[in-house]
Scaffold this active site. Structure first.
Site, PDB file in Angstrom:
ATOM      1  N   GLU A 157      22.464  30.652 -33.399  1.00 46.09           N
ATOM      2  CA  GLU A 157      22.875  29.355 -32.986  1.00 46.09           C
ATOM      3  C   GLU A 157      23.531  28.739 -34.315  1.00 46.09           C
ATOM      4  O   GLU A 157      24.056  27.606 -34.256  1.00 46.09           O
ATOM      5  CB  GLU A 157      21.918  28.421 -32.633  1.00 46.09           C
ATOM      6  CG  GLU A 157      21.068  28.972 -31.495  1.00 46.09           C
ATOM      7  CD  GLU A 157      19.847  28.457 -30.896  1.00 46.09           C
ATOM      8  OE1 GLU A 157      19.537  27.543 -31.430  1.00 46.09           O
ATOM      9  OE2 GLU A 157      19.318  28.796 -29.797  1.00 46.09           O
TER      10      GLU A 157
ATOM     11  N   LYS B  18      17.406  23.080 -19.427  1.00 40.30           N
ATOM     12  CA  LYS B  18      18.463  24.284 -19.379  1.00 40.30           C
ATOM     13  C   LYS B  18      18.505  24.571 -18.043  1.00 40.30           C
ATOM     14  O   LYS B  18      17.684  25.162 -17.565  1.00 40.30           O
ATOM     15  CB  LYS B  18      17.688  25.444 -20.320  1.00 40.30           C
ATOM     16  CG  LYS B  18      17.481  25.067 -21.526  1.00 40.30           C
ATOM     17  CD  LYS B  18      16.604  26.237 -22.234  1.00 40.30           C
ATOM     18  CE  LYS B  18      16.375  26.186 -23.842  1.00 40.30           C
ATOM     19  NZ  LYS B  18      15.432  27.048 -24.505  1.00 40.30           N
TER      20      LYS B  18
END
Length: 426
Positions: free
Chosen positions: A205, A338
């Site tokens: 990330e 999500k």
């Protein structure tokens, strides 16, 4: 009336070099839009099913040709001719077509790709930005980013147990200034790591993945980086953690902190968090306990829930019925959102509505396997969630979301950057 004219899917690549789905929807006026589905590394076991081919001769079994074929045959056949702007109806048809609670037949990756692409195509056909189409006239709030600047756990090959060490730029007047400050802290952190001869390779990330002796050292060096960059620790920029503790737990709900050679039960781990919160300006802890440790979660919420944000990710998996259980048990006070954990945009919206009704904060989130798709940036503004988690100020698949938010802020002539107001309700 705008209707769905054609749907197709293509196997493309995500940021980890693994296959994923790009779904495209074409409307009756020939408007076309596409969406690329993300994929997680540490996943909650109650998440909707991501359909993979399991053909070891292709992509080590991770191909998504079956999911693509489901889009190109079953889904396409049943959705052509439906009203494009009735997102809820189309998403319900997708759920009915699959017929399982977790999209085990069609694959949540197939279903979500179509759901996202449909929303984007409808917005485009109506000449509206996606955030305006989904959120209406009240979509005005730019979220506080939770920037992952040191990676550990399953997101990096190092000795740190906690998965993410994040900064939250709360003390700024605009998203643009908040992002600038965060980037400056990130670059300052790199210099500090270089000075200590630490690795400055990055994780999935975009955060750095150095080796430290324990889980506290990253908090120390991030605090130093914030102050060295010229910002006030805790006042302008606060800290946040994603422990991803379901990756650390055993069947007896003991948590193995291998980086520190410790094994702690739920209460001991909560005491450890309390020490960290007392020493550092930590305002949010995500997945502080395992997704199955409901008793531990209740204790954590009792001990720290009035003081900081406690986010359930693996705990809730964006699922409204599981969130309802958490609400009834007074567990957590925030939920990570999500879309690929649940399957469609409409189901995601249902979970957000439930969370907001019960004063749970909502954090719109990326996955560790991402792409250049910036859907979640518009989604965060559309729903006025106030928080977005989409990685560091590195790696173009993360930057794509930040750049889209900068565009939106410009379009809104500034909009409202929620900043310090984020936690004032509590």
């Amino acid at each position: 009336m705008l209707t769905i004219k054609d749907i197709h899917a293509l196997e493309v690549m995500d940021s980890r070099g693994n296959p994923t789905i790009q779904a495209s929807v074409i409307l009756s006026d020939n408007t076309k839009a596409s969406a690329i589905v993300p994929s997680g590394a540490s996943t909650g076991k109650r998440e909707a099913l991501e359909l993979r081919d399991n053909d070891k001769t292709r992509f080590l079994g991770k191909g998504v040709l079956r999911a693509c074929e489901n889009v190109n045959s079953v889904i396409k056949h049943h959705l052509i001719g439906l009203e494009a702007t009735n997102q809820a109806f189309v998403d319900e048809r997708l759920r009915a077509l699959d017929g399982t609670p977790n999209y085990a037949n069609l694959g949540a990756n197939a279903v979500l790709g179509v759901s996202m692409a449909l929303a984007r195509a409808s917005a485009k056909a109506l000449n509206l930005p996606l955030y305006r189409y989904l959120g209406g006239a009240n979509a005005l709030t730019l979220p506080v980013p939770m920037l992952n600047i040191i990676n550990g756990g399953t997101h990096a090959n190092n000795s740190i147990d906690f998965q993410e060490y994040m900064i939250m730029p709360l003390g700024f007047e605009s998203f643009k200034e908040a992002l600038r400050a965060s980037a400056e802290v990130y670059h300052t952190l790199k210099k500090l790591l270089d000075e200590k001869n630490q690795l400055t390779s990055v994780g999935d990330e975009g955060g750095f993945a150095p080796n430290f002796n324990n889980n506290v050292e990253p908090l120390e060096i991030i605090s130093q980086a914030i102050e060295k960059a010229g910002y006030k620790l805790g006042e302008e920029i606060a800290l946040a953690l994603d422990v991803a503790s379901s990756e650390l737990v055993d069947e007896h709900f003991n948590y193995h902190l291998k980086g520190e050679n410790k094994i702690l039960d739920s209460h001991e781990l909560v005491a450890y968090y309390k020490e960290l919160v007392a020493k550092y300006p930590i305002v949010s802890i995500e997945d502080g306990l395992s997704e199955d440790d409901w008793e531990g979660w209740a204790f954590l919420s009792k001990e720290l829930g009035r003081q900081i944000q406690l986010v359930g990710d693996d705990l809730f998996v964006t699922n409204a019925s599981i969130l309802q259980k958490g609400i009834e048990k007074n567990v957590a006070n925030a939920i990570l959102i999500k879309p690929n954990q649940i399957g469609t945009i409409s189901e995601t919206l249902e979970t957000i509505r439930l969370a907001k009704h019960h004063a749970y904060q909502c954090v719109i989130s990326h996955r560790s396997g991402e792409s250049e798709d910036s859907f979640i940036a518009d989604f965060a503004v559309a729903l006025n969630t106030g928080e977005i988690k989409t990685g560091s100020t590195a790696r173009s698949e993360r930057i794509a979301k930040y750049n889209r938010l900068l565009e939106i802020e410009h379009e809104l002539k500034g909009g409202i950057y929620i900043g310090k107001e984020l936690f004032k309700h509590g």
